[in-house]
Design an enzyme around this catalytic site. Structure first.
Site, mmCIF file in Angstrom:
data_model
loop_
_atom_site.group_PDB
_atom_site.id
_atom_site.type_symbol
_atom_site.label_atom_id
_atom_site.label_comp_id
_atom_site.label_asym_id
_atom_site.label_seq_id
_atom_site.Cartn_x
_atom_site.Cartn_y
_atom_site.Cartn_z
ATOM 1 N N CYS A 2 -23.979 -65.281 16.626
ATOM 2 C CA CYS A 2 -22.126 -65.745 16.239
ATOM 3 C C CYS A 2 -22.688 -66.973 16.668
ATOM 4 O O CYS A 2 -23.566 -67.240 17.664
ATOM 5 C CB CYS A 2 -21.457 -65.302 17.345
ATOM 6 S SG CYS A 2 -21.257 -64.016 16.850
ATOM 7 N N ARG A 27 -24.778 -69.458 11.404
ATOM 8 C CA ARG A 27 -25.173 -68.020 12.671
ATOM 9 C C ARG A 27 -24.166 -67.256 12.050
ATOM 10 O O ARG A 27 -24.255 -66.192 12.829
ATOM 11 C CB ARG A 27 -24.681 -68.664 13.946
ATOM 12 C CG ARG A 27 -25.800 -70.010 14.153
ATOM 13 C CD ARG A 27 -24.592 -70.083 15.906
ATOM 14 N NE ARG A 27 -25.191 -69.371 16.373
ATOM 15 C CZ ARG A 27 -26.583 -69.695 17.030
ATOM 16 N NH1 ARG A 27 -27.837 -70.427 17.214
ATOM 17 N NH2 ARG A 27 -27.180 -68.415 18.139
ATOM 18 N N TRP A 75 -20.436 -62.883 13.270
ATOM 19 C CA TRP A 75 -21.515 -62.760 12.372
ATOM 20 C C TRP A 75 -21.501 -60.715 13.009
ATOM 21 O O TRP A 75 -21.867 -61.125 14.135
ATOM 22 C CB TRP A 75 -22.477 -63.092 12.214
ATOM 23 C CG TRP A 75 -23.715 -61.830 11.725
ATOM 24 C CD1 TRP A 75 -23.861 -62.774 10.011
ATOM 25 C CD2 TRP A 75 -24.582 -61.462 11.829
ATOM 26 N NE1 TRP A 75 -24.632 -61.243 9.921
ATOM 27 C CE2 TRP A 75 -25.458 -60.930 10.252
ATOM 28 C CE3 TRP A 75 -24.847 -60.801 12.953
ATOM 29 C CZ2 TRP A 75 -26.448 -59.813 10.412
ATOM 30 C CZ3 TRP A 75 -26.136 -59.594 12.873
ATOM 31 C CH2 TRP A 75 -26.887 -58.951 11.831
ATOM 32 N N ASN A 100 -21.698 -64.871 22.104
ATOM 33 C CA ASN A 100 -22.629 -64.736 21.143
ATOM 34 C C ASN A 100 -23.732 -63.515 21.614
ATOM 35 O O ASN A 100 -24.364 -63.645 23.092
ATOM 36 C CB ASN A 100 -23.294 -66.284 20.596
ATOM 37 C CG ASN A 100 -24.695 -66.178 20.332
ATOM 38 O OD1 ASN A 100 -24.859 -65.387 19.094
ATOM 39 N ND2 ASN A 100 -25.918 -67.165 20.407
ATOM 40 N N GLY A 101 -24.479 -62.671 20.471
ATOM 41 C CA GLY A 101 -25.794 -61.724 21.407
ATOM 42 C C GLY A 101 -24.681 -60.911 21.595
ATOM 43 O O GLY A 101 -23.887 -59.857 21.084
ATOM 44 N N GLU A 482 -41.562 -63.597 -1.148
ATOM 45 C CA GLU A 482 -39.926 -64.019 -1.459
ATOM 46 C C GLU A 482 -39.121 -64.232 -2.642
ATOM 47 O O GLU A 482 -38.292 -64.637 -2.113
ATOM 48 C CB GLU A 482 -41.227 -65.770 -0.720
ATOM 49 C CG GLU A 482 -40.217 -66.603 -0.699
ATOM 50 C CD GLU A 482 -39.580 -66.361 0.962
ATOM 51 O OE1 GLU A 482 -39.233 -65.664 1.422
ATOM 52 O OE2 GLU A 482 -38.014 -67.146 0.614
ATOM 53 N N LYS A 486 -35.278 -63.951 -2.217
ATOM 54 C CA LYS A 486 -34.314 -65.257 -2.507
ATOM 55 C C LYS A 486 -34.198 -64.412 -3.645
ATOM 56 O O LYS A 486 -32.231 -64.528 -3.963
ATOM 57 C CB LYS A 486 -34.900 -66.384 -3.666
ATOM 58 C CG LYS A 486 -36.069 -67.256 -2.484
ATOM 59 C CD LYS A 486 -35.749 -67.909 -1.266
ATOM 60 C CE LYS A 486 -35.380 -67.006 -0.029
ATOM 61 N NZ LYS A 486 -35.433 -67.482 1.101
ATOM 62 N N GLU A 489 -31.149 -61.820 -1.613
ATOM 63 C CA GLU A 489 -30.732 -62.097 -1.034
ATOM 64 C C GLU A 489 -28.735 -63.251 -1.636
ATOM 65 O O GLU A 489 -27.967 -62.934 -0.938
ATOM 66 C CB GLU A 489 -30.761 -63.394 0.301
ATOM 67 C CG GLU A 489 -31.736 -63.045 0.875
ATOM 68 C CD GLU A 489 -32.291 -64.325 1.961
ATOM 69 O OE1 GLU A 489 -32.620 -64.142 3.268
ATOM 70 O OE2 GLU A 489 -33.440 -64.959 1.015
ATOM 71 N N HIS A 505 -49.910 -46.744 -8.302
ATOM 72 C CA HIS A 505 -49.336 -45.431 -6.750
ATOM 73 C C HIS A 505 -48.086 -45.566 -6.534
ATOM 74 O O HIS A 505 -47.894 -45.548 -5.641
ATOM 75 C CB HIS A 505 -50.821 -46.415 -5.697
ATOM 76 C CG HIS A 505 -51.682 -46.379 -6.067
ATOM 77 N ND1 HIS A 505 -52.776 -45.686 -6.389
ATOM 78 C CD2 HIS A 505 -52.387 -47.831 -5.534
ATOM 79 C CE1 HIS A 505 -53.456 -46.366 -6.489
ATOM 80 N NE2 HIS A 505 -54.282 -46.831 -6.555
ATOM 81 N N LYS A 604 -27.974 -67.517 8.853
ATOM 82 C CA LYS A 604 -28.998 -68.566 8.944
ATOM 83 C C LYS A 604 -30.047 -68.360 10.230
ATOM 84 O O LYS A 604 -31.176 -68.470 9.833
ATOM 85 C CB LYS A 604 -28.813 -69.930 8.874
ATOM 86 C CG LYS A 604 -29.724 -70.705 8.729
ATOM 87 C CD LYS A 604 -29.354 -71.968 7.155
ATOM 88 C CE LYS A 604 -31.300 -72.294 7.145
ATOM 89 N NZ LYS A 604 -31.957 -71.617 5.817
HETATM 90 C C1 G6P Z 1 -32.689 -65.151 8.388
HETATM 91 C C2 G6P Z 1 -32.516 -66.442 7.713
HETATM 92 C C3 G6P Z 1 -34.496 -66.221 7.418
HETATM 93 C C4 G6P Z 1 -35.166 -66.290 8.112
HETATM 94 C C5 G6P Z 1 -35.125 -65.723 9.366
HETATM 95 C C6 G6P Z 1 -36.088 -65.861 10.037
HETATM 96 O O1 G6P Z 1 -33.069 -64.169 8.342
HETATM 97 O O2 G6P Z 1 -31.230 -65.894 6.623
HETATM 98 O O3 G6P Z 1 -33.779 -67.126 6.459
HETATM 99 O O4 G6P Z 1 -36.700 -66.746 7.892
HETATM 100 O O5 G6P Z 1 -34.199 -65.740 10.170
HETATM 101 O O6 G6P Z 1 -35.379 -66.938 10.898
HETATM 102 P P1 G6P Z 1 -36.410 -68.794 11.682
HETATM 103 O O7 G6P Z 1 -35.399 -69.252 11.820
HETATM 104 O O8 G6P Z 1 -37.214 -67.729 12.694
HETATM 105 O O9 G6P Z 1 -37.528 -69.033 10.516
#
Ligand code: G6P
Length: 609
Positions: A2, A27, A75, A100-101, A482, A486, A489, A505, A604
């Site tokens: 959070c 966050r 969150w 937070n945590g 990746e 994307k 997500e 496989h 994020k």
């Molecule tokens: C979250 C974000 C991702 C990111 C990941 C790792 O899941 O939504 O975009 O790749 O954390 O975060 P970092 O800040 O360590 O790259």
């Protein structure tokens, strides 16, 4: 995880806290709340389900005023995102807390407090902290002592800020393996989960160490260590980008950030290429004496950063001839690792605050015999940059969209420079040719971006699709991973990725006319094999959408659509090939009408395990 923001000033803190929360939504953004002590020292609060803008609207209907306050954007970890679970949490209407945590032993503490008559009204792990503080206050402790006594009982990685009705001139905070930064003002002080949250009020910051108790009033900042000894702390000046949260005319932050990539790539390269554009140099950040000793690399990261690390593994082994392993931090931190002689630990993180990556880095530093530790990170002031021995800053600028785009490409670019720096020390790497390609990269990214209309048109095919398959080989495989990430997500379409050789496989069983396949096809020695895999898909009725190097001159047919990607040096091809997949995911999400910048259930920066 959070976002926390708190302020003690001589003016109304309400709008300062709301602005801070808006900058902390990366966050978490499922519910938000604010509590102030009003002029009669009464605790008042407003909490809402949903984003900070909902809270802001509510505050227009019922404005709050006070000179000391705490606020939170959530969150959810324990308990659904509801108003009752939103922070700040109160106890006996005299103490308020934001957190937070995760408090791992909250159930045991809840039970203990129940025996003293405290009943939790929320499903959170947070509320017990408010009750514990109230319990110690009733026993005669002041707020600082109550926090000190409480944190001795709490297990977990977390940060808290507390305030109390009978102590209207102090905020007390504590952090343990969770970020908190103090913002120092003139006759006012602040505390938040990160510095940009306070960018509108100060550019002077103190980064407290773990397990310190922080006492803030409007005139002073006092920090006490575990033994209650007052400690000195350094104030760091930091200048922020002018408008880190503006959309600059784009519809979404993600769109803006995708289109910023030619510029961010140039930023990443600045000062790392010689004036005559023939050599690279990062020796001011990590000395050649260290690089020369590297015989092995361990790369550890999470999410998109993990995908960047996967690409780097291919590069380091192919170009620098250095055996390299790559692992997600949440696994690495809990298993026993073998560290060969002269191994460099490399961690990658856009935020520098990811809980698992921080824990893994600490483990590497404390328990293992690494040659050294290096972080590739976008945030210079972050915990991981402060923890690691060496750092390479990726310079993507502030990234707001939860789905990482420019942070990823600048990570790759930085890792390519690291690879080349190692390669040129170890063998006959063609540095001049590599630098020529580096210099061309921003322009080539621009050329890919100019195909936006074509990619947008293609994306309409997937508006009602339920599932998609992404294929690639060699460095094309992490790019396919990746691309799939994307898409899932932000569009919520199920997408998975395979190295194309694995198709037979298992995943081939899924192929029919309803499952589109996206292929990342680079110009390299295995291209024919990948194209054969795509034929296998087509002969089972599947349509293929190929993002192909233009040198291959692939042609379309009824089952095949092609997007051509400009030719570039093999090593840099992954950086170029992710761009159209970012655009694809973006446009699919636009057509599906999802919340692109803040997709459901995500955040994020993941500061909990
Ligand atoms: C979250 C974000 C991702 C990111 C990941 C790792 O899941 O939504 O975009 O790749 O954390 O975060 P970092 O800040 O360590 O790259």
């Amino acid at each position: 995880m959070c976002g926390i923001v708190a302020a003690i000033t001589n003016r109304n803190v309400s709008s300062i806290l709301i602005e801070g929360l808006k900058r902390l939504e990366y966050r978490g953004y499922d519910s938000a709340g604010i509590a102030l002590l009003d002029d009669n020292n009464k605790l008042i609060r407003v909490r809402t389900k949903g984003k900070v803008e909902v809270l802001e609207q509510e505050l227009k209907k019922q404005p709050l005023s006070g000179k000391i306050g705490i606020a939170h954007t959530r969150w959810a970890t324990h308990g659904k995102p509801t108003t009752i679970n939103a922070h700040p949490h109160f106890s006996s209407d005299r103490v308020a807390i934001v957190h937070n945590g995760i408090i791992e032993n909250y159930k045991d503490l809840q039970q203990e407090l129940k025996e003293h008559g405290y009943i939790c009204t929320s499903q959170t792990d947070t509320e017990i902290v408010a009750h514990m503080l109230d319990f110690f206050l009733k026993q005669g402790s002041d707020l600082k002592q109550a926090v000190q006594k409480s944190v001795k009982k709490i297990k977990g990685a977390y940060a808290i800020v507390a305030m109390e009705q009978n102590n209207p001139h102090q905020l007390i905070a504590f952090k343990k393996a969770s970020p908190l930064v103090i913002g120092v003002g003139i006759d006012e002080n602040f505390i938040a989960s990160d510095a940009p949250a306070l960018s509108i009020v100060t550019n002077r910051f103190i980064y407290p160490a773990d397990e310190n108790i922080i006492v803030l009033d409007d005139k002073s900042v006092q920090i006490y260590d575990k033994n209650d000894k007052l400690i000195k702390s350094k104030i760091v000046d930091y200048t922020f980008d002018s408008d880190p949260i503006g959309k600059g005319g784009f519809s979404h932050y993600m769109e803006k950030e995708i289109f910023e990539q030619p510029a961010t790539s140039e930023q990443t390269l600045e000062g790392r290429i010689s004036h005559d554009k023939t050599t690279i140099d990062i020796s001011n950040k990590i000395p050649d004496e260290i690089l020369k000793q590297v015989e092995c690399c361990h790369i550890v990261a999470c999410g998109t950063s993990y995908h960047a690390g996967m690409v780097a593994k291919y590069w380091l082994e192919q170009y620098a001839k250095i055996p390299t392993s790559i692992e997600v931090a949440s696994e690495y931190r809990y298993r026993s690792n073998i560290v060969p002689k002269n191994t460099l630990y490399i961690t990658i993180s856009q935020s520098g605050e990811t809980a698992d990556s921080i824990a893994a880095l600490k483990k590497a530093q404390n328990e293992s015999n690494y040659l050294s530790t290096l972080v590739v990170c976008n945030v210079e002031q972050s915990t991981m940059v402060r923890e690691a021995k060496y750092n390479l800053i990726t310079r993507a600028g502030v990234e707001v969209g939860v789905a990482s785009t420019k942070a990823f490409t600048t990570q790759l670019l930085t890792l390519s420079i690291l690879t080349a720096s190692l390669a040129k020390l170890n063998n006959d790497f063609n540095e001049k040719e590599f630098v020529e390609s580096l210099v061309q990269l921003p322009l080539k990214i621009q050329q890919v971006l100019e195909q936006k209309e074509q990619i947008n048109k293609l994306s309409t095919n997937f508006k009602h699709t339920n599932s998609m398959l992404f294929l690639g080989r060699l460095t094309g495989y992490p790019i396919a991973l990746e691309g799939a990430l994307k898409l899932k997500e932000i569009s919520y379409i199920h997408a998975e990725s395979y190295p194309a050789g694995e198709l037979k496989h298992g995943p081939l069983a899924l192929i029919d006319e309803s499952l589109p396949t996206i292929a990342v096809v680079m110009f390299e020695k295995n291209t024919d094999k990948l194209l054969s895999n795509l034929e296998e898909v087509k002969s089972r009725g599947g349509d293929v959408y190929i993002f192909a190097d233009e040198r291959l001159k692939l042609t379309e047919d009824t089952q095949t659509k092609i997007i051509n990607i400009p030719a570039i040096d093999n090593m840099l091809a992954p950086i170029l090939h992710i761009i159209p997949l970012q655009l694809l995911a973006y446009y699919v999400a636009v057509h599906r009408g999802t919340d692109i910048d803040q997709p459901r259930n995500l955040a994020k920066s993941v500061t909990v395990e």
